[in-house]
Design a protein around this motif. Structure first.
Motif, short mmCIF file in Angstrom:
data_model
loop_
_atom_site.label_atom_id
_atom_site.label_comp_id
_atom_site.label_asym_id
_atom_site.label_seq_id
_atom_site.Cartn_x
_atom_site.Cartn_y
_atom_site.Cartn_z
N ARG A 126 -5.11 5.21 -1.34
CA ARG A 126 -5.35 4.14 -2.30
C ARG A 126 -6.27 3.07 -1.72
O ARG A 126 -7.17 2.58 -2.41
N PHE A 127 -6.05 2.71 -0.46
CA PHE A 127 -6.89 1.67 0.13
C PHE A 127 -8.30 2.19 0.38
O PHE A 127 -9.29 1.46 0.17
N ALA A 128 -8.41 3.44 0.82
CA ALA A 128 -9.74 4.04 1.01
C ALA A 128 -10.48 4.11 -0.32
O ALA A 128 -11.70 3.86 -0.38
N HIS A 129 -9.76 4.44 -1.37
CA HIS A 129 -10.32 4.49 -2.72
C HIS A 129 -10.85 3.11 -3.13
O HIS A 129 -11.95 2.98 -3.68
N TYR A 130 -10.07 2.08 -2.83
CA TYR A 130 -10.44 0.70 -3.15
C TYR A 130 -11.71 0.28 -2.40
O TYR A 130 -12.63 -0.31 -2.99
N LEU A 131 -11.79 0.61 -1.13
CA LEU A 131 -12.97 0.23 -0.35
C LEU A 131 -14.21 1.01 -0.79
O LEU A 131 -15.32 0.47 -0.81
N GLU A 132 -14.02 2.28 -1.15
CA GLU A 132 -15.16 3.06 -1.64
C GLU A 132 -15.67 2.48 -2.95
O GLU A 132 -16.89 2.35 -3.17
N LYS A 133 -14.74 2.12 -3.83
CA LYS A 133 -15.11 1.50 -5.10
C LYS A 133 -15.82 0.18 -4.86
O LYS A 133 -16.83 -0.15 -5.53
N THR A 134 -15.33 -0.60 -3.89
CA THR A 134 -15.93 -1.89 -3.57
C THR A 134 -17.35 -1.71 -3.07
O THR A 134 -18.26 -2.46 -3.44
N PHE A 135 -17.57 -0.70 -2.23
CA PHE A 135 -18.93 -0.43 -1.76
C PHE A 135 -19.85 -0.08 -2.92
O PHE A 135 -20.93 -0.64 -3.07
N LYS A 136 -19.42 0.85 -3.76
CA LYS A 136 -20.31 1.34 -4.81
C LYS A 136 -20.60 0.28 -5.86
O LYS A 136 -21.72 0.18 -6.36
N LYS A 137 -19.61 -0.53 -6.20
CA LYS A 137 -19.80 -1.51 -7.28
C LYS A 137 -20.47 -2.80 -6.81
O LYS A 137 -21.07 -3.51 -7.61
#
Length: 286
Positions: A126-137
């Motif tokens: 979940r946290f890795a997902h959040y950071l990946e989303k943060t990078f892309k957006k």
């Protein structure tokens, strides 16, 4: 955030290309580099217009959103128009490498939206997902804008990577602080309703850290805070936990990494300005 993008791009113009024998060669190069700042801002603005449609948001920066005033159809078209203007400006630069770099930003923005629609049951994922989303957006735009500016002014791939890593780390830190402010600032300061992410069903850094102390939040995260009272309870859990402090500390780590990267370049007023900008990210209140 608009002035934030402009400050980064204009200082990268002077700061990123002063390693070894990398210097700005002509006024044309400087003009094309400044165009990157304009293009980045247009891409960013278009993404905000589209985000407000997706989120059904009624205010941003203290003003009514485009969709609130003109409706969803015209807002979508307005965002598309801004993107088309950015594409024309990008094509006029005439550098295929730069075109490839900045079109990656648009792909990342869309993929980031898809990531935001999903959730992970496993806390680590979940946290890795959040950071990946943060990078892309958020961070992809800043990272690739910095890289594009460096490509136009310097042939050294080492400098390009420094620029990219600086922008990536500053961008992630910026969004982490934005997620903190959603819990610590009032609506007047932010120019938009606070707890907005919770109301949209989004679990950001403060929530994910708080969940480590209050496991009962897991169920709320998985149902995207959809039951009556979920948003208020989740907010209280966050404020009772060290979620805000942990997220702020994580943002500090990203800013320190950004400073470490940009410090590889030769000292200059522009490099110092980029270091100072990294520090401003951590202390902003809106």
């Amino acid at each position: 955030m608009s002035s934030f993008h402009k400050m980064i791009a204009e200082n990268v113009i002077g700061g990123v290309c002063v390693k070894k024998h990398c210097f700005l060669l002509t006024r044309d190069v400087q003009a094309s580099q400044r165009s990157i700042a304009l293009i980045a801002e247009m891409i960013h603005t278009a993404s905000l217009v589209h985000d407000d449609v997706i989120d059904d948001a009624s205010s941003r920066r203290g003003k009514h959103t485009v969709n609130k005033i003109w409706g969803e159809k015209k807002a979508v078209l307005a965002g598309d128009l801004i993107l088309s203007a950015a594409s024309i400006a990008l094509a006029r630069i005439g550098n295929t490498t730069v075109i490839s770099i900045l079109t990656q930003v648009i792909e990342d923005l869309v993929r980031g939206e898809f990531l935001q629609l999903g959730s992970k049951e496993n806390e680590t994922e979940r946290f890795a997902h959040y950071l990946e989303k943060t990078f892309k957006k958020t961070a992809s735009l800043i990272a690739n804008s910095c890289k594009a500016v460096s490509v136009l002014g310097c042939p050294d791939p080492v400098v390009h990577e420094i620029a990219y890593q600086y922008g990536k780390n500053v961008g992630i830190a910026f969004q982490l602080i934005d997620d903190v402010l959603d819990f610590t600032s009032c609506s007047d300061q932010m120019g938009k309703p606070t707890s907005a992410d919770l109301k949209l069903g989004l679990a950001t850094g403060p929530v994910l850290f708080a969940c480590q102390q209050f496991p009962e939040m897991n169920a709320m995260i998985m149902r995207r805070f959809s039951l009556p009272g979920d948003v208020d309870r989740a907010r209280q859990y966050v404020l009772q936990s060290d979620g805000v402090q942990q997220t702020t500390y994580l943002a500090q780590r990203y800013c320190h990494e950004a400073i470490r990267e940009i410090s590889k370049l030769r000292p200059s007023p522009e490099r110092d300005a980029l270091i100072q900008l990294s520090e401003i990210v951590l202390t902003r209140e809106k």
